[in-house]
Design an enzyme around this catalytic site. Structure first.
Site, PDB file in Angstrom:
ATOM      1  N   GLU A  43     -24.177  -1.924  -8.428  1.00  0.00           N
ATOM      2  CA  GLU A  43     -24.224  -0.457  -8.476  1.00  0.00           C
ATOM      3  C   GLU A  43     -24.688   0.111  -7.134  1.00  0.00           C
ATOM      4  O   GLU A  43     -25.627  -0.397  -6.529  1.00  0.00           O
ATOM      5  CB  GLU A  43     -25.200  -0.053  -9.583  1.00  0.00           C
ATOM      6  N   ARG A  99      -1.027   9.159  -4.414  1.00  0.00           N
ATOM      7  CA  ARG A  99       0.348   8.916  -4.876  1.00  0.00           C
ATOM      8  C   ARG A  99       0.493   9.314  -6.342  1.00  0.00           C
ATOM      9  O   ARG A  99       1.588   9.455  -6.841  1.00  0.00           O
ATOM     10  CB  ARG A  99       0.734   7.453  -4.643  1.00  0.00           C
ATOM     11  N   GLN A 100      -0.625   9.470  -7.033  1.00  0.00           N
ATOM     12  CA  GLN A 100      -0.595   9.967  -8.420  1.00  0.00           C
ATOM     13  C   GLN A 100      -0.739  11.492  -8.362  1.00  0.00           C
ATOM     14  O   GLN A 100      -1.767  12.050  -8.711  1.00  0.00           O
ATOM     15  CB  GLN A 100      -1.742   9.361  -9.221  1.00  0.00           C
ATOM     16  N   LYS A 195      15.406   5.921  -1.654  1.00  0.00           N
ATOM     17  CA  LYS A 195      14.692   4.715  -2.085  1.00  0.00           C
ATOM     18  C   LYS A 195      14.559   4.746  -3.597  1.00  0.00           C
ATOM     19  O   LYS A 195      14.213   5.776  -4.160  1.00  0.00           O
ATOM     20  CB  LYS A 195      13.316   4.686  -1.423  1.00  0.00           C
TER      21      LYS A 195
HETATM   22  C1  R5P Z   1       5.772   6.409  -1.022  1.00  0.00           C
HETATM   23  O1  R5P Z   1       6.276   7.375  -1.544  1.00  0.00           O
HETATM   24  C2  R5P Z   1       4.977   6.453   0.244  1.00  0.00           C
HETATM   25  O2  R5P Z   1       5.345   7.551   1.035  1.00  0.00           O
HETATM   26  C3  R5P Z   1       5.144   5.159   1.027  1.00  0.00           C
HETATM   27  O3  R5P Z   1       6.514   5.029   1.399  1.00  0.00           O
HETATM   28  C4  R5P Z   1       4.735   3.975   0.186  1.00  0.00           C
HETATM   29  O4  R5P Z   1       3.473   4.177  -0.377  1.00  0.00           O
HETATM   30  C5  R5P Z   1       4.742   2.716   1.003  1.00  0.00           C
HETATM   31  O5  R5P Z   1       4.443   1.653   0.142  1.00  0.00           O
HETATM   32  P1  R5P Z   1       4.877   0.172   0.489  1.00  0.00           P
HETATM   33  O6  R5P Z   1       4.357  -0.120   1.879  1.00  0.00           O
HETATM   34  O7  R5P Z   1       4.193  -0.670  -0.565  1.00  0.00           O
HETATM   35  O8  R5P Z   1       6.361   0.093   0.393  1.00  0.00           O
END
Ligand code: R5P
Length: 302
Positions: A43, A99-100, A195
């Site tokens: 902790e 990212r969330q 992507k």
């Molecule tokens: C995703 O939307 C972010 O902008 C990055 O492209 C992503 O977090 C990169 O993650 P990784 O290196 O695991 O592909």
């Protein structure tokens, strides 16, 4: 009663100690004493050792994993508030969980919003941060947010390369707005990627639209986590005839086997900032500091 100016005291948590020292140097101060001890079970017990009563306290800490970094920051804000700091400003160069930023599916969390609620509830009154995953994350904070961009750090670097025939690459639709200022500044083409991921971090497909033959391609992204995105993009760019491929990414999470993945890739260079410290040295990775940028932002408010 004369209105005495509020003194400013900077502190850095354990996740951002080196960057904190760089920011403090640019700001023209030493970091204040922040002692972070742990109980036997792990902790965290942070303590602001100097007298901060009536001071404007600036706490510097990125909240990359482990979550202890976030907990340490929350506890330090609480400590500052209880010690009667007059103002509490956070400098969070990398905001974890960003990212969330929306509930992608029923039953999924919005981690960025929860973090914003926690930081403000603890006592944060304003936030300085860099390259949020999406700008709307700033709206999750019920306090002013200065959202800085690493454009100011990466543009001079690209200029120093003195390359002609550049092409800028957004590896996914989400990063288009991030890449646009570069393409406009250098009057260079903007290549947009599509992507698809089926699970986090794994790139199922990545397609790039645009002509990169005979060009020096520069991928711009906010985060490198596993490195899969930029390595897949680099491979595709080289296949399509790019002369060289660089990736300029603000936040180097570089988790798991990322260093090995980058070393085995066709990337000629990877440039990151120091919002997150590197775990190991790599000749392929160059670091441009955000300390002057963050220090100027601090100077504009305190
Ligand atoms: C995703 O939307 C972010 O902008 C990055 O492209 C992503 O977090 C990169 O993650 P990784 O290196 O695991 O592909």
């Amino acid at each position: 009663m004369p209105d005495f100016p509020t003194s400013v005291q900077l502190f850095a948590g354990t996740a951002s100690l080196e960057l904190g020292k760089r920011i403090a140097t640019h700001y023209g101060q030493h970091l204040g004493p922040l002692q972070v001890r742990r109980f036997s079970d792990g902790e965290i017990y942070p303590q602001l050792v100097s007298n901060i009563q009536g001071a404007h306290v600036c706490l510097i800490q990125s909240t990359y994993p482990p979550a202890d970094n976030l907990v340490e920051l929350l506890l330090t804000i609480d400590a500052a508030r209880r010690a009667q700091a007059r103002h509490i400003t956070l400098v969070v160069p990398y905001l974890g969980y960003m990212r969330q930023d929306k509930a992608h599916h029923a039953g999924s969390p919005v981690g960025a919003q929860l973090q914003a609620l926690l930081l403000v509830a603890a006592g944060a009154e304003q936030l300085i941060t860099c390259d949020l995953h999406t700008p709307t994350i700033a709206n999750f904070f019920a306090c002013p947010v200065q959202h800085l961009s690493s454009v100011d750090v990466f543009l001079p670097y690209i200029q120093s390369l003195q390359l002609s025939a550049l092409a800028f690459v957004a590896p996914d639709a989400g990063s288009r707005l991030r890449v646009q200022p570069y393409a406009e500044h250098f009057n260079a083409p903007l290549i947009i990627g599509t992507k698809q991921r089926n699970v986090p971090n794994e790139v199922a497909t990545l397609q790039l639209q645009g002509d990169v033959r005979g060009k020096h391609a520069i991928i711009i992204d906010d985060i490198i986590d596993t490195g899969n995105t930029i390595c897949e993009a680099a491979q595709e760019l080289k296949l399509q005839g790019a002369l060289t491929v660089r990736a300029l990414c603000t936040h180097p999470l570089l988790s798991g086997k990322a260093y090995e993945t980058l070393a085995a890739s066709t990337l000629d260079e990877v440039v990151v900032t120091d919002t997150i410290p590197l775990r190991q040295h790599s000749p392929q990775i160059k670091v441009c500091s955000v300390a002057p940028l963050l220090s100027s932002a601090l100077q504009s408010i305190c």
